[in-house]
Design a protein around this motif. Sequence first.
Motif, PDB file in Angstrom:
ATOM      1  N   HIS A   9       0.839  -1.197   0.000  1.00  8.83           N
ATOM      2  CA  HIS A   9       0.000   0.000   0.000  1.00  8.83           C
ATOM      3  C   HIS A   9       0.877   1.251   0.000  1.00  8.83           C
ATOM      4  O   HIS A   9       2.070   1.172   0.220  1.00  8.83           O
ATOM      5  N   ARG A  25     -12.032   8.543   1.743  1.00 14.93           N
ATOM      6  CA  ARG A  25     -13.370   8.411   1.129  1.00 14.93           C
ATOM      7  C   ARG A  25     -13.330   8.806  -0.349  1.00 14.93           C
ATOM      8  O   ARG A  25     -13.965   8.163  -1.189  1.00 14.93           O
ATOM      9  N   SER A  28     -11.604   6.042  -2.250  1.00 10.33           N
ATOM     10  CA  SER A  28     -12.518   4.894  -2.291  1.00 10.33           C
ATOM     11  C   SER A  28     -13.584   5.078  -3.361  1.00 10.33           C
ATOM     12  O   SER A  28     -13.863   4.163  -4.150  1.00 10.33           O
ATOM     13  N   ASN A  32     -13.711   2.821  -6.706  1.00 13.89           N
ATOM     14  CA  ASN A  32     -14.660   1.776  -6.312  1.00 13.89           C
ATOM     15  C   ASN A  32     -14.067   0.833  -5.261  1.00 13.89           C
ATOM     16  O   ASN A  32     -14.134  -0.387  -5.369  1.00 13.89           O
ATOM     17  N   LEU A  33     -13.478   1.432  -4.227  1.00 12.66           N
ATOM     18  CA  LEU A  33     -12.852   0.680  -3.148  1.00 12.66           C
ATOM     19  C   LEU A  33     -13.670   0.814  -1.876  1.00 12.66           C
ATOM     20  O   LEU A  33     -14.458   1.743  -1.726  1.00 12.66           O
ATOM     21  N   GLU A  34     -13.450  -0.105  -0.950  1.00 10.15           N
ATOM     22  CA  GLU A  34     -14.141  -0.060   0.333  1.00 10.15           C
ATOM     23  C   GLU A  34     -13.387   0.846   1.303  1.00 10.15           C
ATOM     24  O   GLU A  34     -12.192   0.675   1.517  1.00 10.15           O
ATOM     25  N   PHE A  35     -14.094   1.818   1.861  1.00 11.85           N
ATOM     26  CA  PHE A  35     -13.523   2.684   2.890  1.00 11.85           C
ATOM     27  C   PHE A  35     -13.573   1.948   4.221  1.00 11.85           C
ATOM     28  O   PHE A  35     -14.548   1.258   4.516  1.00 11.85           O
ATOM     29  N   ARG A  36     -12.521   2.079   5.025  1.00 14.42           N
ATOM     30  CA  ARG A  36     -12.579   1.524   6.378  1.00 14.42           C
ATOM     31  C   ARG A  36     -11.726   2.343   7.330  1.00 14.42           C
ATOM     32  O   ARG A  36     -10.712   2.907   6.942  1.00 14.42           O
ATOM     33  N   GLY A  44      -8.494   3.639   2.056  1.00 11.90           N
ATOM     34  CA  GLY A  44      -9.216   3.601   0.798  1.00 11.90           C
ATOM     35  C   GLY A  44      -8.861   2.269   0.159  1.00 11.90           C
ATOM     36  O   GLY A  44      -7.829   2.158  -0.489  1.00 11.90           O
ATOM     37  N   GLY A  45      -9.700   1.263   0.423  1.00  8.13           N
ATOM     38  CA  GLY A  45      -9.395  -0.083  -0.055  1.00  8.13           C
ATOM     39  C   GLY A  45      -8.092  -0.576   0.551  1.00  8.13           C
ATOM     40  O   GLY A  45      -7.627  -0.051   1.570  1.00  8.13           O
ATOM     41  N   PRO A  46      -7.475  -1.558  -0.068  1.00  4.61           N
ATOM     42  CA  PRO A  46      -6.218  -2.086   0.459  1.00  4.61           C
ATOM     43  C   PRO A  46      -4.990  -1.278   0.026  1.00  4.61           C
ATOM     44  O   PRO A  46      -3.894  -1.540   0.487  1.00  4.61           O
ATOM     45  N   TYR A  47      -5.194  -0.299  -0.853  1.00  4.52           N
ATOM     46  CA  TYR A  47      -4.061   0.372  -1.500  1.00  4.52           C
ATOM     47  C   TYR A  47      -3.641   1.693  -0.873  1.00  4.52           C
ATOM     48  O   TYR A  47      -2.487   2.087  -0.994  1.00  4.52           O
TER      49      TYR A  47
END
Length: 115
Positions: A9, A25, A28, A32-36, A44-47
């Motif tokens: 990452h 955000r 993400s 089209n990545l998952e925010f966490r 922002g996703g795994p990256y």
Amino acid sequence: MNNKFELEHIGINTPNAEEAEKLARLLSMMFNLEFRHGQKSEFGGPYFECMKAPFLGANGHIAMRTPDLTAAAEELKEKGFSFNMDTAAYFEDGKLKNVYLDGEFGGFAIHIMQK
């Protein structure tokens, strides 16, 4: 000896938690990545790891993973690189989990981690 390295990452320094969340955000949504949420960062996703406060590296850090961290560290030492052992993290069994290289590269710190 040529160890395999892969990009894990990119850590991006931001001034505060609000800016970290905003950037994570945005990235993400953009890709089209998952925010966490994380403790010290927003993802922002795994990256993309958006740091809630500036950390190592003027711009942030680059995380590289490898299947054999011990061998990879030896290879990098042979190439003339050194490590900031104050940043080293270990697994419960005492094996090295991740560690930052000394210095900055293009404004980024680099850490290598066990895959």
